[in-house]
Design a protein around this motif. Structure first.
Motif, PDB file in Angstrom:
ATOM      1  N   LEU B  10      -6.349-114.564   0.846  1.00  0.00           N
ATOM      2  CA  LEU B  10      -6.710-113.333   1.559  1.00  0.00           C
ATOM      3  C   LEU B  10      -5.640-112.255   1.421  1.00  0.00           C
ATOM      4  CD1 LEU B  10      -8.285-114.446   4.973  1.00  0.00           C
ATOM      5  CD2 LEU B  10      -9.420-113.314   3.066  1.00  0.00           C
ATOM      6  N   ILE B  11      -4.430-112.662   1.088  1.00  0.00           N
ATOM      7  CA  ILE B  11      -3.357-111.668   1.002  1.00  0.00           C
ATOM      8  C   ILE B  11      -3.158-111.177  -0.431  1.00  0.00           C
ATOM      9  CG2 ILE B  11      -0.896-111.232   1.392  1.00  0.00           C
ATOM     10  CD1 ILE B  11      -1.067-113.259   3.695  1.00  0.00           C
ATOM     11  N   ASN B 105      -1.511-103.713   6.383  1.00  0.00           N
ATOM     12  CA  ASN B 105      -2.880-103.844   5.873  1.00  0.00           C
ATOM     13  C   ASN B 105      -3.862-104.185   6.975  1.00  0.00           C
ATOM     14  OD1 ASN B 105      -2.579-103.238   3.144  1.00  0.00           O
ATOM     15  ND2 ASN B 105      -1.772-105.264   2.714  1.00  0.00           N
ATOM     16  N   ARG B 109      -4.547-100.195   7.667  1.00  0.00           N
ATOM     17  CA  ARG B 109      -5.607-100.046   6.672  1.00  0.00           C
ATOM     18  C   ARG B 109      -6.901-100.668   7.173  1.00  0.00           C
ATOM     19  NH1 ARG B 109      -1.310-100.639   2.903  1.00  0.00           N
ATOM     20  NH2 ARG B 109      -0.760 -98.514   2.344  1.00  0.00           N
ATOM     21  N   GLY B 110      -6.798-101.463   8.239  1.00  0.00           N
ATOM     22  CA  GLY B 110      -8.002-101.975   8.889  1.00  0.00           C
ATOM     23  C   GLY B 110      -8.634-103.185   8.222  1.00  0.00           C
ATOM     24  N   ASP B 111      -7.818-104.039   7.595  1.00  0.00           N
ATOM     25  CA  ASP B 111      -8.345-105.236   6.941  1.00  0.00           C
ATOM     26  C   ASP B 111      -8.512-106.350   7.976  1.00  0.00           C
ATOM     27  OD1 ASP B 111      -9.282-106.810   4.939  1.00  0.00           O
ATOM     28  OD2 ASP B 111      -7.404-106.912   3.812  1.00  0.00           O
ATOM     29  N   TYR B 112      -9.591-106.242   8.734  1.00  0.00           N
ATOM     30  CA  TYR B 112      -9.848-107.113   9.887  1.00  0.00           C
ATOM     31  C   TYR B 112      -9.744-108.604   9.556  1.00  0.00           C
ATOM     32  CZ  TYR B 112     -12.396-109.145  13.846  1.00  0.00           C
ATOM     33  OH  TYR B 112     -12.755-109.898  14.943  1.00  0.00           O
ATOM     34  N   VAL B 113     -10.217-108.980   8.388  1.00  0.00           N
ATOM     35  CA  VAL B 113     -10.321-110.395   8.032  1.00  0.00           C
ATOM     36  C   VAL B 113      -8.950-111.095   8.054  1.00  0.00           C
ATOM     37  CG1 VAL B 113     -10.110-110.124   5.515  1.00  0.00           C
ATOM     38  CG2 VAL B 113     -11.500-111.976   6.447  1.00  0.00           C
ATOM     39  N   LEU B 114      -7.871-110.319   7.959  1.00  0.00           N
ATOM     40  CA  LEU B 114      -6.534-110.920   7.983  1.00  0.00           C
ATOM     41  C   LEU B 114      -6.224-111.583   9.324  1.00  0.00           C
ATOM     42  CD1 LEU B 114      -4.448-108.243   6.012  1.00  0.00           C
ATOM     43  CD2 LEU B 114      -5.426-110.384   5.171  1.00  0.00           C
ATOM     44  N   LEU B 144      -8.903 -96.427  19.167  1.00  0.00           N
ATOM     45  CA  LEU B 144      -9.848 -97.492  18.865  1.00  0.00           C
ATOM     46  C   LEU B 144     -10.899 -96.997  17.873  1.00  0.00           C
ATOM     47  CD1 LEU B 144     -10.868-100.349  19.383  1.00  0.00           C
ATOM     48  CD2 LEU B 144     -12.231 -99.456  21.281  1.00  0.00           C
ATOM     49  N   TYR B 145     -11.358 -95.776  18.068  1.00  0.00           N
ATOM     50  CA  TYR B 145     -12.354 -95.208  17.158  1.00  0.00           C
ATOM     51  C   TYR B 145     -11.755 -95.041  15.760  1.00  0.00           C
ATOM     52  CZ  TYR B 145     -16.036 -92.308  15.282  1.00  0.00           C
ATOM     53  OH  TYR B 145     -17.045 -91.826  14.499  1.00  0.00           O
ATOM     54  N   GLU B 146     -10.518 -94.546  15.735  1.00  0.00           N
ATOM     55  CA  GLU B 146      -9.826 -94.318  14.475  1.00  0.00           C
ATOM     56  C   GLU B 146      -9.634 -95.624  13.689  1.00  0.00           C
ATOM     57  OE1 GLU B 146      -6.202 -91.877  14.998  1.00  0.00           O
ATOM     58  OE2 GLU B 146      -5.223 -93.461  13.831  1.00  0.00           O
ATOM     59  N   ARG B 147      -9.190 -96.673  14.390  1.00  0.00           N
ATOM     60  CA  ARG B 147      -8.930 -97.954  13.695  1.00  0.00           C
ATOM     61  C   ARG B 147     -10.198 -98.768  13.472  1.00  0.00           C
ATOM     62  NH1 ARG B 147      -3.544 -99.666  16.369  1.00  0.00           N
ATOM     63  NH2 ARG B 147      -2.204 -98.031  15.547  1.00  0.00           N
ATOM     64  N   GLY B 148     -11.166 -98.589  14.341  1.00  0.00           N
ATOM     65  CA  GLY B 148     -12.400 -99.359  14.195  1.00  0.00           C
ATOM     66  C   GLY B 148     -12.389-100.668  14.964  1.00  0.00           C
ATOM     67  N   PHE B 149     -11.189-101.197  15.241  1.00  0.00           N
ATOM     68  CA  PHE B 149     -11.099-102.412  16.059  1.00  0.00           C
ATOM     69  C   PHE B 149      -9.719-102.486  16.699  1.00  0.00           C
ATOM     70  CE2 PHE B 149      -9.691-103.654  11.811  1.00  0.00           C
ATOM     71  CZ  PHE B 149      -8.544-104.393  12.060  1.00  0.00           C
TER      72      PHE B 149
END
Ligand SMILES: [Zn+2]
Ligand SMILES: [Zn+2]
Ligand SMILES: [Zn+2]
Ligand SMILES: [Zn+2]
Lengths: 494, 238
Positions: B10-11, B105, B109-114, B144-149
């Motif tokens: 994942l990285i 990230n 960058r919002g890579d939630y899966v990490l 929160l809106y800016e990052r998405g989560f």
């Protein structure tokens, strides 16, 4: 973001009846309202682009107003084929390059693309913004091309073809040997495009090349604004008739250019990253010219050239009108086995000693860092000031500079120096040319490092090998074929 | 250990090749989601550390240490306005360059899966630390809106637990630009959401990084003043 359709256009909305943008069937585009006074800064920023809201320093209300008046377009950041997403920006459709998250913007579990995440996250609810209004005015100077140099005969022939392709929106491959002077071949075509108020982009996979080309093009076209784009460059938002960019940066463009010139199409990472090839296609206008430049087209392209399926032109001779050095193949036995005993094959050692004795600088190419690092201490017994470089070497630039300054007699390298770098008077050897890493194109590029300057047009190229490979033979064949064509066309003096 | 045919780190996105003698840093793994090279770049908080904030003493100069505590914690605890609100902070990893990169990230960058990378070790800590409510440090609505989560909430959810949200956050300019004294003296950035019962509860605050501790202490203070029995915190890195 969620939208709903009101009176034939989209309105951002969270409540009932709204959908994330990718779930809306077709996105209506309001007609252009000629009475609307648009924001010229937004025009400069968005023309020919595909950006996300986070890229823009304008409030969404203002962008929405421009959309409602027909000046801004909304596209879906992600398209679905049944449940399978495709990223509209980078073309990624591989399942393992997507992930999901509970999204606070749309309140749903939202897919996002991990492939182009570095350029800002595209998710299923992300609108991609573009410009639908008039393009910005491009004031033209009286003289566009101020370059005073002269093209060689070979360059001129290719340049004429480039001009023709630009004018008729065709595709053309310029197959120019290392040292042919391919940048100058672009000047007349670029001038012809700019004169016709066309937008031109020169793209290359490597940042180094962008940095090298920018001052040369600025000098050749002093009255033209040039945007130089690479990761972290300051021109990110600059609108320019002439753009020089890494192929990566093309991901932010959409139907932008009338002429795209792709330099070093065979270089990493363009060859392995489908998203970059996708980006190059997306950045072109549907009706546009595409010029590919390379010294080493891959096998498929070579075949297409031979069978007449691809329009191409060659520059078979160097600018200095001397033939390309043809590589010698020298068998050196099981050199890796010898290396384990800290010994070098006698012929390699002899080759190196000759260069040291005659004070001729040389580049030695190795297939892997590990092998190179075993070689280095052995060679340093001959003279201590030998250096070695590889991709992650923090002192790479300094060592290359030392070589240029003739402060070191010998530079050992991995394939990292196979292209782009020129030294004026060197011999070149490949150690272990049988290794898989040395494909035909790599070997042609490596051989192309020798004999570059007109004062020293000759250079020795030796491939030390433990068994000849197809790739070695093809590389040598390609080089001799170019020399023959150069002779036939009268482009060589000797 | 089961390896899926297309297992990809994942990285670094390289194919994952299982190694013999795999170190169980991230215990209880069912599938491999990061490669051994990336895995070994994470460093655990280990050895002697500050009793209150988990700052490892091994990298700390002697004069920044006050017995069991670090100098910063001593200053917080000497201040009657802040004394005793944050019972203890637990941290899992050292904030090294690699962690910083992964966190950039994940969070920016919002890579939630990490978040999945950390799920198993977060789960281990959540099981060990006694608490009634798991409370992620909230983001303002704008952020929160800016990052998405919310990156802290995602850690709880991906570890298989349910977050509680007794706090909300007022939107303010970025914290990092301020000096220490400004950070301490800023008005409370959090508010209590009275929908969630906190009286008499043991609370575990969750955040990604412990930097100065002021965010966590502000939250702890408000929660204690509003009736919480005890407040601890868990951060991914220290
Ligand atoms: Zn969403
Ligand atoms: Zn993408
Ligand atoms: Zn990895
Ligand atoms: Zn402490």
């Amino acid at each position: 973001m969620r939208f709903y359709i009101k009176d034939k256009y989209l309105v951002p909305h969270l409540g009932e009846g709204s959908l994330p943008i990718s779930k809306i069937q077709t996105i209506p585009q309001p007609p252009l309202n000629p009475d609307f006074s648009f924001n010229p800064d937004l025009q400069l920023l968005l023309t020919g682009k595909q950006l996300i809201l986070d890229d823009l320093p304008f409030p969404h209300d203002e962008i929405q107003k421009h959309y409602e008046n027909g000046y801004v377009t909304y596209r879906k950041g992600m398209e679905y084929n049944r449940s399978q997403p495709t990223c509209s920006r980078c073309g990624n459709n591989k399942e393992n390059w997507f992930a999901q998250f509970p999204c606070s913007r749309c309140g749903e579990i939202c897919h996002y693309c991990r492939k182009c995440l570095m350029m800002g996250r595209i998710s299923a609810c992300t609108p991609l913004l573009g410009w639908n209004g008039p393009a910005p005015e491009q004031p033209l100077p009286k003289t566009i091309l101020e370059w005073k140099g002269r093209l060689s005969e070979g360059q001129q022939a290719a340049s004429n073809q480039v001009v023709h392709a630009v004018e008729s929106n065709k595709e053309l491959l310029v197959w120019a040997v290392c040292g042919a002077g391919k940048t100058e071949v672009l000047f007349e075509g670029t001038e012809s495009a700019l004169t016709a108020r066309k937008r031109v982009c020169i793209a290359t996979p490597r940042t180094d090349v962008v940095l090298e080309l920018t001052p040369r093009l600025k000098a050749a076209f002093p009255g033209i604004t040039v945007a130089s784009l690479y990761g972290g460059s300051e021109d990110r938002h600059l609108y320019a008739p002439l753009t020089i960019a890494t192929t990566h940066q093309l991901l932010r463009f959409y139907h932008a250019f009338d002429t795209v010139i792709l330099d070093e199409v065979d270089a990493f990472p363009y060859t392995v990253e489908e998203s970059l090839q996708y980006a190059a296609v997306q950045a072109r206008k549907p009706e546009s010219a595409m010029i590919y430049l390379t010294a080493t087209p891959n096998e498929k392209w070579q075949r297409e050239c031979r069978t007449g399926k691809r329009a191409f032109t060659t520059i078979p001779a160097r600018f200095h009108r001397h033939p390309l050095p043809v590589p010698h193949f020298t068998w050196c036995g099981n050199w890796q086995k010898q290396l384990k005993k800290e010994k070098l094959p006698a012929n390699i050692l002899h080759w190196v000693k000759e260069r040291l004795k005659n004070k001729k600088q040389a580049l030695l190419f190795f297939p892997h860092i590990g092998l190179m690092e075993k070689f280095l201490p052995i060679l340093r017994q001959l003279t201590p000031n030998i250096e070695a470089v590889h991709a992650e070497d923090p002192d790479r630039k300094e060592k290359v500079q030392k070589m240029r300054n003739k402060e070191i007699p010998l530079l050992l390298t991995t394939t990292i120096l196979e292209r782009g770098v020129t030294f004026s008077n060197i011999d070149v050897a490949v150690i272990g040319a049988e290794d898989n890493i040395f494909a035909e194109s790599a070997l042609v590029q490596i051989a192309g490092r020798a004999g570059r300057s007109k004062d020293y047009p000759k250079g020795v190229v030796t491939f030390f090998h433990y068994g000849k490979t197809e790739e070695m033979i093809k590389a040598r064949k390609q080089i001799t074929a170019m020399n023959q064509e150069g002779t036939r066309r009268g482009l060589l003096d000797s | 250990m089961k390896l899926f045919p297309e297992a990809q780190c994942l990285i670094c996105h390289e194919k994952i090749i299982p190694v013999i003698g795999w170190t169980e840093i991230f215990s209880e793994e069912k599938e491999l989601i990061i490669c051994s090279i990336c895995k070994n770049k994470f460093e655990r908080v280990e050895g002697e550390k500050c009793k209150l904030c988990s700052r490892p003493f091994q990298f700390l100069e002697e004069n920044f240490r006050r017995g069991d505590l670090c100098y910063d914690c001593e200053r917080w605890e000497e201040d009657i306005e802040w004394h005793g609100y944050l019972h203890a902070n637990h941290s899992i990893f050292l904030y090294n360059d690699f962690f910083k990169e992964v966190m950039a990230n994940y969070k920016f960058r919002g890579d939630y899966v990490l978040a999945k990378i950390f799920a198993n070790c977060v789960k281990g800590f959540l099981k060990r630390i006694q608490s009634d409510l798991l409370v992620p440090i909230p983001l303002s609505d704008e952020r929160l809106y800016e990052r998405g989560f919310n990156q802290a909430e995602a850690l709880i959810v991906e570890s298989g637990f349910t977050p509680a949200k007794p706090l909300t956050r007022i939107h303010l300019e970025k914290q990092s630009k301020k000096s220490r004294s400004e950070r301490i003296h800023i008005p409370q950035v959090f508010q209590i959401n009275s929908q969630v019962e906190i009286i008499g509860k043991e609370i575990l605050l969750i955040d990604d990084i412990y930097t100065t501790g002021s965010t966590l202490r502000h939250a702890a203070k408000l929660l204690k003043e509003s009736g919480a029995e005890r407040v601890q915190s868990l951060t991914l890195a220290r």
